[in-house]
Structure formats: C-alpha cells, structure tokens
Write an enzyme that holds these catalytic residues in place. Structure first.
Site, PDB file in Angstrom:
ATOM      1  CE1 TYR A 157      -2.597  -1.045   6.661  1.00 57.28           C
ATOM      2  CE2 TYR A 157      -1.935   1.092   5.790  1.00 57.28           C
ATOM      3  CZ  TYR A 157      -2.372  -0.201   5.583  1.00 57.28           C
ATOM      4  OH  TYR A 157      -2.572  -0.651   4.298  1.00 57.28           O
ATOM      5  CB  SER A 168      -0.992   0.037   1.169  1.00 56.53           C
ATOM      6  OG  SER A 168      -0.598   0.938   2.167  1.00 56.53           O
TER       7      SER A 168
END
Length: 237
Positions: free
Chosen positions: A151, A138
């Site tokens: 994250y 990502s």
C-alpha cells in the site's frame, strides 16, 4: 442552452470518501460523471441519471473501460474540466510476503488507473484552460508507519504521479493536487487492522469532500500541490 457548469469525473464514487465528494459537488452545481463496477449502486446512492449526472460501468482491471468512460463523458457533456481519483485499494502486502497477485492489484488500482484516466482526460483539461486533477493519496504516500509496504509503495508512486501531472499540464492551466488525509471515518478505515484511534476522532469524509472542492475551485495562480490532513498529532507535519 448549453450549461457552463464544470464537468468532473470521479473514480471511486461509490466508496465512502467518493460518496461524500459526489454529495458536495452536486450541492454546488457541478455536472458529474460517475463510474462503478455496478452502476445500480450509484443509482441507489444518488438516484437516477439526470442531464447533470451520468453513470458508467467501470472496471479498473480492463483498459478499455477507462477509455469508454472518458469517451462517453466527453460526448455527453462536450467538455471535461476536472478529474477526481478517489479510487483506492488497501490490500495488505508486507516486505516478506511473496504475493505478486495482490501487489499487482495495488499497482493497477492505486497508480495505473489514476494515470490512465489522467492521460485520457488531459486533452480536455488542457482545452478548458483551468483543468483540475485531484488525487486522493493518504498520508501513506508521505510516510510509512506500518509494514503494509505494498500500500505504501503505491501511494508514494501516486504522489509522484500527481507531481508529474502538474508539471506536464502547468503551461496549459492544468493544476494537480495530492490530497493526503490520515484516518478518515469510512468503512475501509474502520476495518483497518492498524487502526488505533476511536471513530469519532477520525476525519469526517465530508471534510475531505470540502477540500476536494477547494482544490477544484482555487484559481490557476493559487494552486496547492499537496494538502496534508491529519486527525492525530505527528511532529513531521
């Protein structure tokens, strides 16, 4: 007669992007080893096991689970040609959150599990001379745009892991790619509290699956270390 179709392990194969990857690779003749906490989910999505497709119970929080999965795959197919880590966790832990429990879960799923699977698969990837590792990272592993630091930290670490894998395996033909999409139209993406674009503007999971196959099929002399994919404009990319 033994098949010469490549054998690919896919972690997170029951998720939105993982499901698209399974569909893409199945349609192009790959043999697949898929894992999930509950393999009945895989049967519901992809039908029963076949000579080209097996399902294995897998728990990212149990070390022996990864070993059992890789061992069964090698014994079933006699080879492992690629690993696609589509597994991921997106718990929200900010700088001011004293939440080691969730932070530990993020590290276990987003970093340690891909590392463990790569380590276990590496002898087989080296043996085939053109082993492939594709890690779904990502854009959260390239820049930070919100306060969900747990994250972000783990995705940056996963990026470092990918480059370490490609460095380690390069001389024996192993190529590793970090695939870094922005917003992808999955249930996890649609539920994100930081989502600010419309669903139809998000990248389709099938597009990500196509890029995974591209990374798997590129020759050793045309490797892509990173694939950065976005659905909205960012001037740093």
């Amino acid at each position: 007669m033994a098949s010469n179709k490549p054998v690919i392990l896919i972690s997170g194969s029951d998720g939105g992007i993982g499901t698209a990857i399974v569909t893409e690779l199945s349609e192009h003749g790959y043999r697949l080893s898929l894992a999930a906490m509950d393999t009945t989910v895989l049967m519901e999505k992809f039908g029963p096991e076949t000579p080209d497709k097996i399902y294995q119970p897998f728990n990212a929080f149990e070390r022996g689970s990864a070993e059992a999965w890789v061992d069964r795959t090698a014994k079933t197919f006699g080879q492992i040609d690629g690993l696609v880590n589509a597994i991921g966790l997106a718990l929200r832990v900010t700088i001011m959150d004293d939440n080691d429990a969730d932070l530990d879960k993020l590290w276990e799923v987003n970093v340690k599990t891909p590392l463990r699977l790569a380590r276990l698969c590496m002898p087989y990837l080296e043996a085939c001379g053109k082993g492939r590792v594709v890690n779904l990272i990502s854009l959260g592993g390239k820049r930070i745009r919100n306060v969900s630091v747990g994250y972000g930290m783990t995705k940056f670490a996963a990026m470092g892991l990918t480059h370490a894998i490609r460095t380690y395996g390069w001389e024996k033909g192993v190529r590793a790619t970090a695939l870094c999409p922005g917003w992808v139209r999955t249930s996890m993406g649609l539920k994100s509290p930081t989502l600010k674009i419309q669903p139809d503007a998000m990248t389709d999971p099938a597009t990500i699956a196509f890029l995974v196959r591209t990374a798997l099929e590129l020759p050793n002399n045309a490797a892509m270390a990173e694939m950065v994919v976005n659905c909205e404009f960012e001037d740093v990319f």
